[in-house]
Design a protein around this motif. Structure first.
Motif, PDB file in Angstrom:
ATOM      1  N   UNK A 343     -11.828 -12.377   0.224  1.00 60.22           N
ATOM      2  CA  UNK A 343     -11.088 -11.174   0.594  1.00 60.22           C
ATOM      3  C   UNK A 343     -12.038  -9.970   0.693  1.00 60.22           C
ATOM      4  N   UNK A 344     -11.969  -9.262   1.814  1.00 62.33           N
ATOM      5  CA  UNK A 344     -12.867  -8.121   2.059  1.00 62.33           C
ATOM      6  C   UNK A 344     -12.158  -6.772   1.940  1.00 62.33           C
ATOM      7  N   UNK A 345     -10.825  -6.794   1.761  1.00 63.23           N
ATOM      8  CA  UNK A 345     -10.087  -5.537   1.603  1.00 63.23           C
ATOM      9  C   UNK A 345     -10.355  -4.939   0.224  1.00 63.23           C
ATOM     10  N   UNK A 346      -9.760  -3.760  -0.033  1.00 64.24           N
ATOM     11  CA  UNK A 346     -10.002  -3.039  -1.286  1.00 64.24           C
ATOM     12  C   UNK A 346      -9.094  -3.569  -2.397  1.00 64.24           C
ATOM     13  N   UNK A 347      -9.682  -4.058  -3.483  1.00 68.42           N
ATOM     14  CA  UNK A 347      -8.918  -4.542  -4.633  1.00 68.42           C
ATOM     15  C   UNK A 347      -8.508  -3.341  -5.478  1.00 68.42           C
ATOM     16  N   UNK A 357      -4.444  -6.060  -3.056  1.00 70.90           N
ATOM     17  CA  UNK A 357      -5.414  -5.406  -2.171  1.00 70.90           C
ATOM     18  C   UNK A 357      -4.693  -4.428  -1.253  1.00 70.90           C
ATOM     19  N   UNK A 358      -5.429  -3.443  -0.757  1.00 71.55           N
ATOM     20  CA  UNK A 358      -4.866  -2.489   0.197  1.00 71.55           C
ATOM     21  C   UNK A 358      -5.814  -2.324   1.384  1.00 71.55           C
ATOM     22  N   UNK A 368      -0.760  -3.785   2.571  1.00 73.09           N
ATOM     23  CA  UNK A 368      -1.122  -4.162   1.209  1.00 73.09           C
ATOM     24  C   UNK A 368      -0.790  -5.645   1.054  1.00 73.09           C
ATOM     25  N   UNK A 369      -1.653  -6.347   0.337  1.00 72.24           N
ATOM     26  CA  UNK A 369      -1.465  -7.785   0.168  1.00 72.24           C
ATOM     27  C   UNK A 369      -1.505  -8.121  -1.316  1.00 72.24           C
ATOM     28  N   UNK A 384       2.760  -6.409   2.909  1.00 68.08           N
ATOM     29  CA  UNK A 384       3.624  -5.249   3.127  1.00 68.08           C
ATOM     30  C   UNK A 384       2.915  -4.291   4.078  1.00 68.08           C
ATOM     31  N   UNK A 385       3.427  -4.162   5.293  1.00 70.06           N
ATOM     32  CA  UNK A 385       2.789  -3.293   6.286  1.00 70.06           C
ATOM     33  C   UNK A 385       3.122  -1.821   6.015  1.00 70.06           C
TER      34      UNK A 385
END
Length: 463
Positions: A343-347, A357-358, A368-369, A384-385
């Motif tokens: 995962x490369x998104x922000x934790x 993550x966001x 957000x995941x 959640x978009x």
């Protein structure tokens, strides 16, 4: 309901290959008798039951030589009563008759097979020997189904081409007697060699694994037999000859004249002894019967799996990166460490059973995941978009829903359940779609709450 592509296809079956011709390394097939190769002139063999010595004869005297360890076996060429009884095991090499050795007389059939090569099998005998060991493989992939063949090489272990099971969401193998087994997953695969070893959900009973040989047992012009399921016609037998030996990208290939077609991929190629010497993989669309099999020697490093207990053989998660296109390389079944690595998104939050993550871009919108874990296994993914977060515009919520539906349907097909009329779900009103897959469920929803707050998203969860 989800629409499936019905044509039988095994992707990348017929490839354009760049070949290097290799020298004919083939040798005459060996006739093995226990630990030794039985050769012309032998009359039997001896097994060393206790440490003893080798002898030579010089000036009509028996001379003690090097020691021989317990467990060794040697072919015997003659026996002499002289010197108290000695067995000749080589050029001026003997062992004495004693309690330290045990002699076995060769059968007349074994002797004749070496003399006249009567060990060769007919095409029908090869087919009878291996027909129950070749299986039909059917797998569900992203946009439909694919089909190929495989060979039973161990209890619950099937050897096939990598391209047959690439992108597999679920799959089954069908024996020649019609019995089916689900595929548990891929044990190991090699894309360059185009080989994969898969494991079934249960042990396969009543069938012994195939006998594995070597491409070195072959020679140009020698007969070979292929068994596979071209165009879904299960366990079709074809024969031909070895046309040549090739190397492509460092992989040893056997060029054959035996006809193969779509669905033959992963099938068995057998030598005149009925041994598996290759896995049929590709060919040219021509009338020249230019077909190829990957030499069985290319999977020699996988032999360790054949010695393992069925329960000890681990498989890769069947929901591999190709099977989770919404989130790229992240797949259900992964561990928390695997997800964090990919995962490369922000934790922004980590708990014992979740990762949040966001600012992740999914279907062109940031989201957000939240990843949910059970026993360190990824069991659900919640998306959640941001674009529909706390909106009171029904048109916007509906447009978002239809856009997401089109994106998901492009991957999984039409939804198994679809409700585009706003319905009361106790806390508010929603529209939703549901996809019922073999291993997971996918839920898409747009919801507006009674306080006019809203959200929209996607949930992917194991069943």
């Amino acid at each position: 309901m989800k629409k499936l592509l019905l044509p039988l296809l095994a992707s990348i079956l017929f490839l354009t290959l760049t070949f290097t011709t290799v020298a004919n390394e083939a040798v005459q097939a060996k006739t093995m008798w226990g630990k030794i190769e039985f050769k012309k002139g032998m009359i039997g063999k001896v097994k060393i039951t206790q440490n003893t010595n080798q002898y030579s004869i010089s000036n009509n005297k028996l001379k003690k030589g090097p020691s021989i360890k317990k467990g060794k076996e040697y072919g015997v060429y003659s026996y002499s009563k002289n010197y108290g009884g000695v067995y000749k095991i080589g050029s001026n090499k003997y062992v004495k008759k004693s309690n330290s050795i045990k002699y076995y007389m060769a059968s007349q059939k074994l002797i004749n097979d070496v003399k006249t090569d009567k060990g060769d099998l007919s095409t029908s005998e090869i087919a009878k020997l291996n027909d129950d060991k070749v299986v039909l493989i059917e797998v569900n992939v992203r946009n439909g189904k694919s089909q190929g063949s495989g060979v039973i090489v161990g209890n619950g272990l099937i050897l096939t081409n990598e391209h047959v099971v690439n992108g597999m969401r679920s799959g089954t193998i069908t024996l020649n007697n019609g019995k089916k087994y689900k595929i548990k997953g891929v044990v190991v695969s090699d894309k360059t060699k185009d080989l994969a070893l898969v494991k079934t959900n249960d042990k396969i009973t009543g069938i012994n694994p195939v006998k594995i040989g070597s491409y070195k047992s072959l020679a140009k012009g020698q007969k070979i037999v292929a068994i596979g399921s071209p165009l879904g016609l299960q366990n079709t037998v074809s024969e031909g000859i070895v046309s040549s030996f090739r190397v492509s990208n460092g992989v040893k290939l056997i060029q054959i004249s035996a006809p193969i077609d779509h669905g033959s991929s992963g099938g068995g190629l057998f030598n005149k002894k009925g041994e598996l010497v290759g896995i049929t993989s590709s060919g040219y669309n021509s009338n020249a019967d230019l077909n190829f099999a990957v030499a069985i020697d290319e999977m020699s490093s996988w032999n360790k799996y054949f010695k393992m207990k069925y329960t000890d053989i681990k498989v890769l998660p069947i929901n591999n990166p190709t099977n989770s296109p919404i989130l790229g390389d992240i797949a259900l079944g992964m561990t928390k460490a695997q997800v964090k690595k990919l995962e490369t998104a922000t934790l922004y939050q980590e708990k014992s059973d979740s990762l949040s993550y966001k600012d992740k871009l999914i279907f062109e919108y940031t989201a957000s995941v939240i990843y949910e874990f059970k026993d360190d296994k990824l069991v659900a993914i919640n998306i959640y978009h941001d674009v529909v977060n706390n909106q009171d515009d029904l048109d916007l919520l509906e447009k978002y829903f239809l856009l997401m539906y089109d994106n998901i349907a492009a991957v999984y097909g039409e939804a198994d359940g679809l409700d585009t009329n706003w319905y009361d779900d106790d806390d508010g009103y929603s529209i939703s779609a549901f996809w019922d897959e073999d291993k997971e469920g996918i839920l898409l929803t747009s919801t507006i709450m009674e306080d006019f707050s809203s959200f929209g998203g996607i949930r992917i969860a194991l069943k």
